[in-house]
Design an enzyme around this catalytic site. Sequence first.
Site, mmCIF file in Angstrom:
data_model
loop_
_atom_site.group_PDB
_atom_site.id
_atom_site.type_symbol
_atom_site.label_atom_id
_atom_site.label_comp_id
_atom_site.label_asym_id
_atom_site.label_seq_id
_atom_site.Cartn_x
_atom_site.Cartn_y
_atom_site.Cartn_z
ATOM 1 N N CYS A 31 -2.708 1.951 6.799
ATOM 2 C CA CYS A 31 -2.832 1.164 8.036
ATOM 3 C C CYS A 31 -3.449 1.952 9.183
ATOM 4 O O CYS A 31 -4.192 1.409 9.979
ATOM 5 C CB CYS A 31 -1.464 0.651 8.438
ATOM 6 S SG CYS A 31 -0.242 1.967 8.582
ATOM 7 N N ASN B 158 0.802 -1.229 0.000
ATOM 8 C CA ASN B 158 0.000 0.000 0.000
ATOM 9 C C ASN B 158 0.833 1.277 0.000
ATOM 10 O O ASN B 158 0.384 2.305 -0.477
ATOM 11 C CB ASN B 158 -0.992 0.008 1.173
ATOM 12 C CG ASN B 158 -0.302 0.157 2.504
ATOM 13 O OD1 ASN B 158 0.696 -0.514 2.776
ATOM 14 N ND2 ASN B 158 -0.791 1.045 3.342
ATOM 15 N N GLU C 203 8.705 2.791 14.654
ATOM 16 C CA GLU C 203 9.507 3.354 13.567
ATOM 17 C C GLU C 203 9.356 4.861 13.616
ATOM 18 O O GLU C 203 8.602 5.405 14.412
ATOM 19 C CB GLU C 203 9.022 2.794 12.216
ATOM 20 C CG GLU C 203 9.344 1.307 12.076
ATOM 21 C CD GLU C 203 9.073 0.719 10.697
ATOM 22 O OE1 GLU C 203 8.105 1.165 10.039
ATOM 23 O OE2 GLU C 203 9.812 -0.192 10.290
ATOM 24 N N GLU D 240 5.160 -3.999 12.182
ATOM 25 C CA GLU D 240 4.211 -2.890 11.965
ATOM 26 C C GLU D 240 3.025 -3.491 11.224
ATOM 27 O O GLU D 240 3.131 -3.810 10.041
ATOM 28 C CB GLU D 240 4.866 -1.788 11.123
ATOM 29 C CG GLU D 240 6.056 -1.115 11.778
ATOM 30 C CD GLU D 240 5.646 -0.087 12.828
ATOM 31 O OE1 GLU D 240 4.433 0.151 13.011
ATOM 32 O OE2 GLU D 240 6.547 0.470 13.483
HETATM 33 P P1 NAD Z 1 0.923 -8.792 3.765
HETATM 34 O O1 NAD Z 1 1.140 -9.166 5.178
HETATM 35 O O2 NAD Z 1 0.084 -9.652 2.927
HETATM 36 O O3 NAD Z 1 2.329 -8.675 3.015
HETATM 37 C C1 NAD Z 1 3.355 -7.836 3.487
HETATM 38 C C2 NAD Z 1 4.674 -8.313 2.941
HETATM 39 O O4 NAD Z 1 4.942 -9.608 3.459
HETATM 40 C C3 NAD Z 1 4.711 -8.464 1.419
HETATM 41 O O5 NAD Z 1 5.990 -8.100 0.945
HETATM 42 C C4 NAD Z 1 4.467 -9.941 1.227
HETATM 43 O O6 NAD Z 1 4.992 -10.431 0.006
HETATM 44 C C5 NAD Z 1 5.239 -10.502 2.412
HETATM 45 N N1 NAD Z 1 4.838 -11.844 2.837
HETATM 46 C C6 NAD Z 1 3.643 -12.470 2.712
HETATM 47 N N2 NAD Z 1 3.716 -13.719 3.219
HETATM 48 C C7 NAD Z 1 4.972 -13.878 3.687
HETATM 49 C C8 NAD Z 1 5.657 -14.932 4.330
HETATM 50 N N3 NAD Z 1 5.088 -16.107 4.597
HETATM 51 N N4 NAD Z 1 6.950 -14.747 4.686
HETATM 52 C C9 NAD Z 1 7.567 -13.568 4.450
HETATM 53 N N5 NAD Z 1 6.979 -12.534 3.817
HETATM 54 C C10 NAD Z 1 5.686 -12.685 3.453
HETATM 55 O O7 NAD Z 1 0.385 -7.300 3.805
HETATM 56 P P2 NAD Z 1 -0.078 -6.424 2.568
HETATM 57 O O8 NAD Z 1 -1.392 -6.938 2.105
HETATM 58 O O9 NAD Z 1 1.036 -6.284 1.592
HETATM 59 O O10 NAD Z 1 -0.250 -4.985 3.237
HETATM 60 C C11 NAD Z 1 -1.416 -4.555 3.855
HETATM 61 C C12 NAD Z 1 -1.303 -4.722 5.341
HETATM 62 O O11 NAD Z 1 -0.168 -4.005 5.816
HETATM 63 C C13 NAD Z 1 -2.481 -4.143 6.092
HETATM 64 O O12 NAD Z 1 -2.842 -5.028 7.129
HETATM 65 C C14 NAD Z 1 -1.940 -2.850 6.664
HETATM 66 O O13 NAD Z 1 -2.608 -2.397 7.811
HETATM 67 C C15 NAD Z 1 -0.537 -3.219 6.944
HETATM 68 N N6 NAD Z 1 0.320 -2.041 7.030
HETATM 69 C C16 NAD Z 1 0.801 -1.686 8.253
HETATM 70 C C17 NAD Z 1 1.583 -0.540 8.376
HETATM 71 C C18 NAD Z 1 2.129 -0.117 9.704
HETATM 72 O O14 NAD Z 1 3.047 0.688 9.724
HETATM 73 N N7 NAD Z 1 1.621 -0.629 10.809
HETATM 74 C C19 NAD Z 1 1.874 0.230 7.246
HETATM 75 C C20 NAD Z 1 1.369 -0.169 6.017
HETATM 76 C C21 NAD Z 1 0.593 -1.316 5.913
#
Ligand code: NAD
Length: 491
Positions: free
Chosen positions: A294, A160, A472, A257
């Site tokens: 997020c 995102n 962070e 995060e």
């Molecule tokens: P996601 O957890 O599906 O993926 C995040 C990352 O993890 C991607 O690069 C993905 O390829 C990788 N990933 C997925 N499975 C994995 C595994 N088994 N091992 C290692 N890496 C793996 O999240 P998303 O859909 O890309 O992003 C949206 C989510 O991120 C939402 O829940 C949002 O709230 C959160 N987010 C949090 C913050 C924060 O700072 N707290 C900021 C932005 C987004």
Amino acid sequence: MATFEDVKGVVDDYYPLYINGQWVHGGDGERLTVTCPANGEVVTTAAVATKEDVDAAIMAAWQAWPKWRQVSQQERYTILLKIYERINAKLQHFAMVEALNCGKTVSGAVWEMLFAADQFPYFASVLRTHEDGISRPYHNVRSLVVREPVGVVGAITPWNAPFIMAAWKLAPALAAGNCVVLKPSSFTPASSMELIKEIADLLPPGVVNVVNGKGSTVGQWVLDHPGITKLSFTGSTEVGRTVGHAAAEKIIPATLELGGKSAGIYFGDIPEEKFGDAVACGVQNILMLAGQGCSLQSRILVEDTLYDRYVEALAGVFRGFKVGMPWEEDAQMGAIAYKSHMESILGYIDSGIEQGARLVCGGHRITDPPFDKGLFIEPTIFADVDSKMRIAQEEIFGPVVVVIKFHGEEEAVQIANDSVYGLGGGVFSGDLAKAIRVAEAVRTGTVTINGALSNPAGGAFGGFKESGIGRENYKTTLDHFSQLKTIHFPL
Ligand code: NAD
């Protein structure tokens, strides 16, 4: 008015992997394809890393580390400032890349680029003032407490906000003297690759490496690799648990995060002259990034005395909100990043209707031309929502807000805290003492009083509860990227 033709040239047709200072093609020729969420056109492709590529990236990082950790504070400071200058000189370029990558508006993405750039001078300053300590436990003993980098960081980022998330990890990791293997989301690799292209020559080979590919393969290899000595993850709570398990298995630190379901609380005592600001705030805090942020406030809690008026005013702005192509200057909201995510948002809208919430406006995919080839959803409001409904509990991550009624301060706090998440939130009130009491009582990592959400460098960012571990964007972030060593020195 800018067109797709004007912006599509900002990305390369193809991005190789970046390992040990070289652009390499990846083991078996597999590629990720990035399609523009606003019109379905293929905008770029990226090489997919094999397990051997991940090994090579981590080995390169370890080879670079002994020298990189010895680079003086002053020199690292200078490098970080140069990175800032490079990003800052091309804000519009990076914003256009991010718009193609994720579907968000260029105008909104520019703000992310500003905040991303600012990470580097911020952590350059923190590093220059991050002093080690000395204690005198006995008259004849001196103990030097020094900070050491953790080694090689596995940095994994979501789709995102990939550019700013890469900056949030690279700046503190490099400032603390670590090398990094970055794994961007497989949906949106382009902006991370453009960032690396821009700054690669400022860093010795191996200090930063990028491996693209799916989380279940490339991401998991990064998690499990014995050469990774710190995990810095931003993404969903579900995958965050997997990252936490991997860190526990290897006994290494992890910052997580994760997701959010933040609440903006609007009290009935908002002064009349501030009512418009309070509505604008409710709109901004969910519709920026089309709800794909997020810490956006996807729950709006409104006191009973203000409820009907607030919902009506909010709906007025939602209905007139300009959905547009990301590159159009007057677009206020862009597209949803990818198809299955759009379907998930529409599924939540259906569940809200099924569970008896009142659909005030929106609720549909936009299919009229020119939106028919893209992934767009109308700005959507549900009112008369019960806090136990799925739409009030689960992270929808789209332009959908639920408006919940409360009576009094205590109930406001109770509903705000009725969530497994604890990332962000807001309070709007004419009574500052009450606003501060409520800000202190909600169990979240950040709270904004009487204003729109913003996360400039220097504000600790991170989650309570299932929204994560660690912070962070703040000086203590360097602690997560380093460890203490004590050198006892008997006199
Ligand atoms: P996601 O957890 O599906 O993926 C995040 C990352 O993890 C991607 O690069 C993905 O390829 C990788 N990933 C997925 N499975 C994995 C595994 N088994 N091992 C290692 N890496 C793996 O999240 P998303 O859909 O890309 O992003 C949206 C989510 O991120 C939402 O829940 C949002 O709230 C959160 N987010 C949090 C913050 C924060 O700072 N707290 C900021 C932005 C987004």
